[in-house]
Design a protein around this motif. Structure first.
Motif, short mmCIF file in Angstrom:
data_model
loop_
_atom_site.label_atom_id
_atom_site.label_comp_id
_atom_site.label_asym_id
_atom_site.label_seq_id
_atom_site.Cartn_x
_atom_site.Cartn_y
_atom_site.Cartn_z
N ASP A 1 -71.91 29.19 13.40
CA ASP A 1 -70.98 28.12 13.01
C ASP A 1 -71.61 27.22 11.96
OD1 ASP A 1 -69.09 29.03 14.76
OD2 ASP A 1 -69.33 27.42 16.23
N LEU A 2 -70.76 26.54 11.19
CA LEU A 2 -71.21 25.49 10.28
C LEU A 2 -71.04 24.15 11.00
CD1 LEU A 2 -69.68 26.70 6.88
CD2 LEU A 2 -71.99 27.06 7.78
N LEU A 3 -72.14 23.50 11.29
CA LEU A 3 -72.14 22.26 12.06
C LEU A 3 -72.33 21.08 11.11
CD1 LEU A 3 -74.35 23.41 15.08
CD2 LEU A 3 -71.92 23.84 14.62
N ILE A 4 -71.35 20.19 11.08
CA ILE A 4 -71.35 19.07 10.14
C ILE A 4 -71.65 17.78 10.88
CG2 ILE A 4 -69.96 17.77 8.48
CD1 ILE A 4 -68.36 20.30 7.98
N ALA A 5 -72.59 17.00 10.36
CA ALA A 5 -73.00 15.74 10.98
C ALA A 5 -72.02 14.62 10.65
CB ALA A 5 -74.41 15.38 10.54
N ALA A 6 -70.74 14.85 10.93
CA ALA A 6 -69.71 13.86 10.60
C ALA A 6 -69.86 12.58 11.42
CB ALA A 6 -68.32 14.47 10.83
N HIS A 7 -70.48 12.69 12.60
CA HIS A 7 -70.69 11.50 13.44
C HIS A 7 -72.04 10.85 13.17
CE1 HIS A 7 -67.72 13.28 16.64
NE2 HIS A 7 -67.19 13.18 15.43
N GLY A 8 -72.75 11.33 12.16
CA GLY A 8 -74.04 10.75 11.83
C GLY A 8 -75.18 11.49 12.49
N SER A 9 -76.32 10.83 12.58
CA SER A 9 -77.52 11.47 13.11
C SER A 9 -78.39 10.47 13.85
CB SER A 9 -78.33 12.11 11.97
OG SER A 9 -79.49 12.74 12.45
N ILE A 10 -79.10 10.97 14.86
CA ILE A 10 -80.13 10.19 15.55
C ILE A 10 -81.48 10.81 15.22
CG2 ILE A 10 -78.62 9.41 17.42
CD1 ILE A 10 -79.79 11.66 19.15
N ALA A 11 -82.54 10.06 15.45
CA ALA A 11 -83.90 10.56 15.25
C ALA A 11 -84.62 10.63 16.59
CB ALA A 11 -84.67 9.65 14.29
N ILE A 12 -85.40 11.70 16.77
CA ILE A 12 -86.18 11.88 17.98
C ILE A 12 -87.66 11.90 17.58
CG2 ILE A 12 -86.60 13.31 20.02
CD1 ILE A 12 -83.90 14.72 19.30
N ARG A 13 -88.43 11.01 18.19
CA ARG A 13 -89.85 10.91 17.83
C ARG A 13 -90.71 11.02 19.08
NH1 ARG A 13 -93.66 6.86 17.72
NH2 ARG A 13 -92.13 5.31 18.43
N ALA B 1 -79.05 15.53 15.53
CA ALA B 1 -80.33 14.93 15.90
C ALA B 1 -81.42 15.54 15.03
CB ALA B 1 -80.63 15.17 17.38
N SER B 2 -82.27 14.69 14.45
CA SER B 2 -83.40 15.15 13.64
C SER B 2 -84.68 14.80 14.37
CB SER B 2 -83.40 14.48 12.26
OG SER B 2 -82.27 14.86 11.51
N ALA B 3 -85.48 15.81 14.65
CA ALA B 3 -86.73 15.61 15.38
C ALA B 3 -87.91 15.56 14.41
CB ALA B 3 -86.93 16.73 16.39
N ASP B 4 -89.01 14.99 14.88
CA ASP B 4 -90.20 14.90 14.03
C ASP B 4 -91.10 16.12 14.16
OD1 ASP B 4 -91.28 14.47 16.52
OD2 ASP B 4 -92.22 12.56 16.06
N SER B 5 -90.66 17.13 14.91
CA SER B 5 -91.39 18.38 14.97
C SER B 5 -90.42 19.50 15.34
CB SER B 5 -92.53 18.32 15.99
OG SER B 5 -92.02 18.44 17.30
N PHE B 6 -90.85 20.72 15.13
CA PHE B 6 -90.03 21.87 15.49
C PHE B 6 -90.15 22.18 16.99
CE2 PHE B 6 -89.43 26.50 15.94
CZ PHE B 6 -88.18 26.66 15.35
N TYR B 7 -91.27 21.82 17.56
CA TYR B 7 -91.54 22.24 18.94
C TYR B 7 -91.32 21.12 19.95
CZ TYR B 7 -93.27 26.53 16.89
OH TYR B 7 -93.36 27.71 16.20
N SER B 8 -92.27 20.22 20.11
CA SER B 8 -92.20 19.27 21.23
C SER B 8 -90.95 18.41 21.21
CB SER B 8 -93.45 18.39 21.24
OG SER B 8 -93.50 17.57 20.08
N SER B 9 -90.65 17.81 20.07
CA SER B 9 -89.52 16.87 19.99
C SER B 9 -88.17 17.55 19.96
CB SER B 9 -89.67 15.97 18.75
OG SER B 9 -90.87 15.25 18.81
#
Length: 404
Positions: A185-197, A285-293
């Motif tokens: 699927d094409l997933l669009i961030a129409a609701h915005g984004s959060i950050a995970i650190r 959601a955008s994480a600061d790593s590929f693995y842990s976060s």
């Protein structure tokens, strides 16, 4: 870099290709009176002629001169990481992760004028910029690589070389967090984004907590009850380290909104290309790593992330995608004083809820579909042109545009 050749001791110099396809030559200059096995000393190019009787190795390459440490650009006005200048980047940008994806999607651009190929520049840091036209409108495709720091370079340095309002669409890959999002699927961030650190202080406090427990347990009297001592030490440690027991190993930000005008255009174009049932709008959601976060578990590290995905879904029912860049794009657009319109869209490469992964031979077709929708949205979104003052600056500098 170019060096004189050390033929007697080392034999003919061999050339090798660097990762960008450039040629690198490393040669040695040794006086016949010197031992061939002597370790060469490193010098600059300017010193080569003066080094008459010394073993010499010239290391390095021609470097531009930067004068402004706050925002480095060279004498041509080229930026530090992307290496582009005014006139080489269009105000409508398609940001993609890899160089190969940028090259693939450049085939969607209008055929260039005979004898005038598409503008392409690869910087010393590996960022590729391709500029041309789509449906007659100037656009650029920029390889952003991975992670929020690289997205920061791309947004800030392109903003510095473009006059007037900008539009940026990110096309990447992501994990689908929950249904209705599914593979391909094409997933669009129409609701915005959060950050995970990942919060390193959690582990710092944990180490201090356990160290204090160990010291106090070791110093306890022989007659003390172990249970009582441990309970007392645990309570004291928690108080001493600022209430460690209430701290979480991962910190999640509040959502940052996307540009709704661009989001609506992108969703409409994506539905035309792949069908409305393959387009999902929601929160990213955008994480600061590929693995842990991102909640990927393993036994090699103490990541304490086993419940991370479940917690994210519980806190954000509209969460559909998980990746590493979109939050930074939207955050910078928010802080751009209205000069940047931005949205992110990703191909669902994995289903985190089922652990399924897309077959890679299907990815190229989805990249082309997503790129087509993104380019259509970019050329249709209205943008304000340069102000009169900016136009005067461009005229004074006699800026030449690579798409004209």
């Amino acid at each position: 870099m170019y060096l004189s050749e050390h033929k007697k001791a080392m034999g003919p110099t061999s050339a090798c290709s660097d990762i960008l396809g450039g040629r690198i030559r490393v040669n040695l200059v040794v006086s016949p009176s010197r031992s061939a096995h002597r370790r060469p000393r490193l010098v600059t190019r300017a010193q080569v002629d003066k080094a008459e009787d010394h073993a010499v190795a010239v290391i390095g390459r021609h470097k531009p001169v930067y004068k402004n440490a706050n925002f480095p650009t060279d004498a041509e006005g080229r930026t530090y990481h992307l290496g582009t200048k005014e006139g080489e980047v269009a105000s409508r940008i398609l940001s993609v992760g890899s160089v190969s994806r940028a090259q693939l999607l450049s085939n969607l651009l209008d055929p260039p004028t005979p004898g005038r190929p598409l503008f392409q520049r690869t910087s010393s840091r590996g960022f590729l910029t391709i500029t041309g036209r789509y449906e007659g409108v100037p656009v650029s495709i920029v390889s952003t690589h991975m992670g929020q720091p690289n997205m920061d370079f791309v947004v800030r340095e392109n903003r510095a070389v473009i006059r007037g309002q900008m539009a940026i669409v990110r096309l990447g890959t992501c994990g689908a967090v929950q249904r209705p999002a599914k593979l391909g699927d094409l997933l669009i961030a129409a609701h915005g984004s959060i950050a995970i650190r990942r919060d390193p202080d959690y582990w710092t406090l944990l180490d201090g907590h356990e160290s204090l427990l160990h010291k106090r347990n070791g110093a306890s009297s022989n007659g003390a009850a172990n249970g009582t001592t441990a309970a007392t030490n645990g309570s004291s440690a928690a108080a001493l380290y600022g209430g460690f027991t209430g701290r979480k190993p991962y910190v999640t930000s509040l959502p940052v909104t996307a540009n709704q005008q661009l989001a609506a255009l992108l969703a409409a174009e994506a539905a035309r290309v792949v069908g409305p049932d393959r387009v999902v709008e929601g929160l990213n959601a955008s994480a600061d790593s590929f693995y842990s976060s991102q909640g990927r578990t393993g036994s090699d590290f103490d990541d304490r992330n086993e419940g991370l995905l479940a917690d994210l879904v519980a806190a954000h029912p509209d969460l559909v995608s998980l990746e590493m860049e979109t939050f930074q794009l939207l955050d910078l657009a928010r802080c751009s004083k209205g000069s940047i319109k931005a949205i992110g869209m990703c191909v669902a490469l994995a289903e985190r809820y089922s652990n399924a992964f897309l077959e890679y031979h299907k990815l190229e077709e989805l990249e082309i579909s997503g790129g087509t929708a993104a380019l259509r949205a970019l050329v249709r979104v209205p943008l304000d042109g340069p102000s009169e003052a900016e136009a005067d600056v461009l005229k004074e500098r006699q800026v030449q545009y690579v798409w004209t």
